[in-house]
Design a protein around this motif. Structure first.
Motif, PDB file in Angstrom:
ATOM      1  N   ILE A  20       0.403  -0.782   0.469  1.00 57.79           N
ATOM      2  CA  ILE A  20       0.314   0.031   0.145  1.00 57.79           C
ATOM      3  C   ILE A  20       0.794   1.336   0.214  1.00 57.79           C
ATOM      4  O   ILE A  20       1.469   1.053   1.310  1.00 57.79           O
ATOM      5  CB  ILE A  20      -0.980   0.060   1.489  1.00 57.79           C
ATOM      6  CG1 ILE A  20      -1.582  -1.443   1.322  1.00 57.79           C
ATOM      7  CG2 ILE A  20      -1.668   1.577   0.540  1.00 57.79           C
ATOM      8  CD1 ILE A  20      -2.685  -1.395   2.605  1.00 57.79           C
ATOM      9  N   LYS A  21       0.869   2.276  -1.199  1.00 62.34           N
ATOM     10  CA  LYS A  21       1.573   3.320  -1.486  1.00 62.34           C
ATOM     11  C   LYS A  21       0.327   4.441  -0.341  1.00 62.34           C
ATOM     12  O   LYS A  21      -0.350   4.515  -0.654  1.00 62.34           O
ATOM     13  CB  LYS A  21       1.695   3.643  -2.591  1.00 62.34           C
ATOM     14  CG  LYS A  21       2.719   4.805  -2.584  1.00 62.34           C
ATOM     15  CD  LYS A  21       3.964   4.297  -3.792  1.00 62.34           C
ATOM     16  CE  LYS A  21       4.357   5.910  -3.934  1.00 62.34           C
ATOM     17  NZ  LYS A  21       4.803   6.855  -2.910  1.00 62.34           N
ATOM     18  N   LEU A  22       1.591   4.624   0.837  1.00 65.63           N
ATOM     19  CA  LEU A  22       0.521   6.314   0.679  1.00 65.63           C
ATOM     20  C   LEU A  22       1.068   7.631   0.518  1.00 65.63           C
ATOM     21  O   LEU A  22       2.307   8.009  -0.187  1.00 65.63           O
ATOM     22  CB  LEU A  22       1.289   6.422   2.396  1.00 65.63           C
ATOM     23  CG  LEU A  22       0.833   5.119   3.414  1.00 65.63           C
ATOM     24  CD1 LEU A  22       1.058   5.506   4.257  1.00 65.63           C
ATOM     25  CD2 LEU A  22      -1.065   5.044   2.691  1.00 65.63           C
ATOM     26  N   TYR A  23       0.366   8.322   0.771  1.00 63.25           N
ATOM     27  CA  TYR A  23       0.139   9.847  -0.295  1.00 63.25           C
ATOM     28  C   TYR A  23       1.496  11.220   0.530  1.00 63.25           C
ATOM     29  O   TYR A  23       0.657  10.419   1.779  1.00 63.25           O
ATOM     30  CB  TYR A  23      -0.494  10.656  -0.053  1.00 63.25           C
ATOM     31  CG  TYR A  23      -2.247  10.063  -1.966  1.00 63.25           C
ATOM     32  CD1 TYR A  23      -1.517  10.681  -3.286  1.00 63.25           C
ATOM     33  CD2 TYR A  23      -2.625   9.241  -1.383  1.00 63.25           C
ATOM     34  CE1 TYR A  23      -2.357   9.455  -4.299  1.00 63.25           C
ATOM     35  CE2 TYR A  23      -3.614   8.546  -2.558  1.00 63.25           C
ATOM     36  CZ  TYR A  23      -3.780   8.959  -3.614  1.00 63.25           C
ATOM     37  OH  TYR A  23      -4.613   8.250  -4.774  1.00 63.25           O
ATOM     38  N   THR A  24       2.061  12.067   0.471  1.00 62.32           N
ATOM     39  CA  THR A  24       2.584  12.371   1.202  1.00 62.32           C
ATOM     40  C   THR A  24       1.780  13.234   1.797  1.00 62.32           C
ATOM     41  O   THR A  24       2.371  13.735   3.328  1.00 62.32           O
ATOM     42  CB  THR A  24       4.517  13.389   0.691  1.00 62.32           C
ATOM     43  OG1 THR A  24       3.429  13.966  -0.922  1.00 62.32           O
ATOM     44  CG2 THR A  24       4.798  11.834   0.106  1.00 62.32           C
ATOM     45  N   ASP A  25       1.215  13.656   1.351  1.00 57.23           N
ATOM     46  CA  ASP A  25       0.590  15.528   2.091  1.00 57.23           C
ATOM     47  C   ASP A  25      -0.620  14.657   2.692  1.00 57.23           C
ATOM     48  O   ASP A  25      -1.507  15.150   3.769  1.00 57.23           O
ATOM     49  CB  ASP A  25      -0.607  16.010   0.818  1.00 57.23           C
ATOM     50  CG  ASP A  25      -2.119  14.728  -0.143  1.00 57.23           C
ATOM     51  OD1 ASP A  25      -2.348  13.437   0.491  1.00 57.23           O
ATOM     52  OD2 ASP A  25      -2.398  15.398  -0.956  1.00 57.23           O
ATOM     53  N   GLY A  26      -0.938  13.140   3.257  1.00 52.70           N
ATOM     54  CA  GLY A  26      -1.210  12.718   4.196  1.00 52.70           C
ATOM     55  C   GLY A  26      -3.226  12.342   4.072  1.00 52.70           C
ATOM     56  O   GLY A  26      -3.483  12.385   4.900  1.00 52.70           O
TER      57      GLY A  26
END
Length: 191
Positions: free
Chosen positions: A48-54
């Protein structure tokens, strides 16, 4: 090669026991969605890749997965590897996969369907499998592009739907039929 300008991020490996079966179904749906490139299924779990903007916690996300995502975001991880062989940690709850989040066991029924026409005498065996993720119906000799069930009944986002794969060359469903038009308005319980 100079690697100082490469984008890097941290990955954490967590046990799949930190998510419930509802989250497994949710992640499987995202992994199979051609418009989603943030979840990849594997034989033993998911990346699962997470967005850097949260902006990673979604309203329709099961609570057990929300807890994992928030835990990882708060520690600066931008990718989660959920794996059956990864270790469990004390900071997250664990779920027994022998029990689902809804505490229901899988049930199975096999029946033979007979042709109702006077001119034909054919039959096909059908297997109905009910579990907390939905009800699937398999027919001998019929399968979708992924060799799965061509028919699924599911409750998703509080909407009861029938999902059909009528083209064995297409991984995506060909029809999704909402049953909300025949909802009598009675209270539904997820217990």
């Amino acid at each position: 090669m100079d690697t100082s300008n490469l984008e890097t991020y941290s990955v954490v490996a967590l046990s799949t026991s930190h998510i419930c079966k509802g989250a497994l179904r949710y992640l499987t749906r995202l992994a199979n969605d051609s418009e989603c490139n943030m979840v990849m299924a594997r034989d033993t779990g998911f990346f699962i890749k997470l967005y850097t903007d949260g902006d990673n916690v979604k309203t329709d996300m099961p609570d057990s997965l929300k807890e994992v995502v928030v835990f990882c975001e708060s520690r600066g991880f931008l990718m989660i590897e959920l794996d059956g062989d990864a270790m469990q940690i004390d900071d997250l709850p664990t779920y027994e996969w022998s029990d689902s989040c809804l505490e229901l066991a899988e049930k199975q029924l096999t029946v033979t369907l007979y042709d109702g026409s006077d001119d034909y005498k054919g039959s096909v065996q059908a297997t109905v499998v009910a579990n907390p993720g939905g009800i699937t119906i398999d027919f001998d000799g019929y399968a979708d592009a992924l060799n799965g069930s061509p028919l699924l009944v599911e409750l998703y986002n509080d909407e009861l739907s029938v999902v059909v794969w009528s083209d064995s060359d297409d991984e995506d469903p060909t029809h999704t039929i909402s049953l909300e038009g025949v909802n009598s308005g009675a209270q539904r319980s997820l217990r």
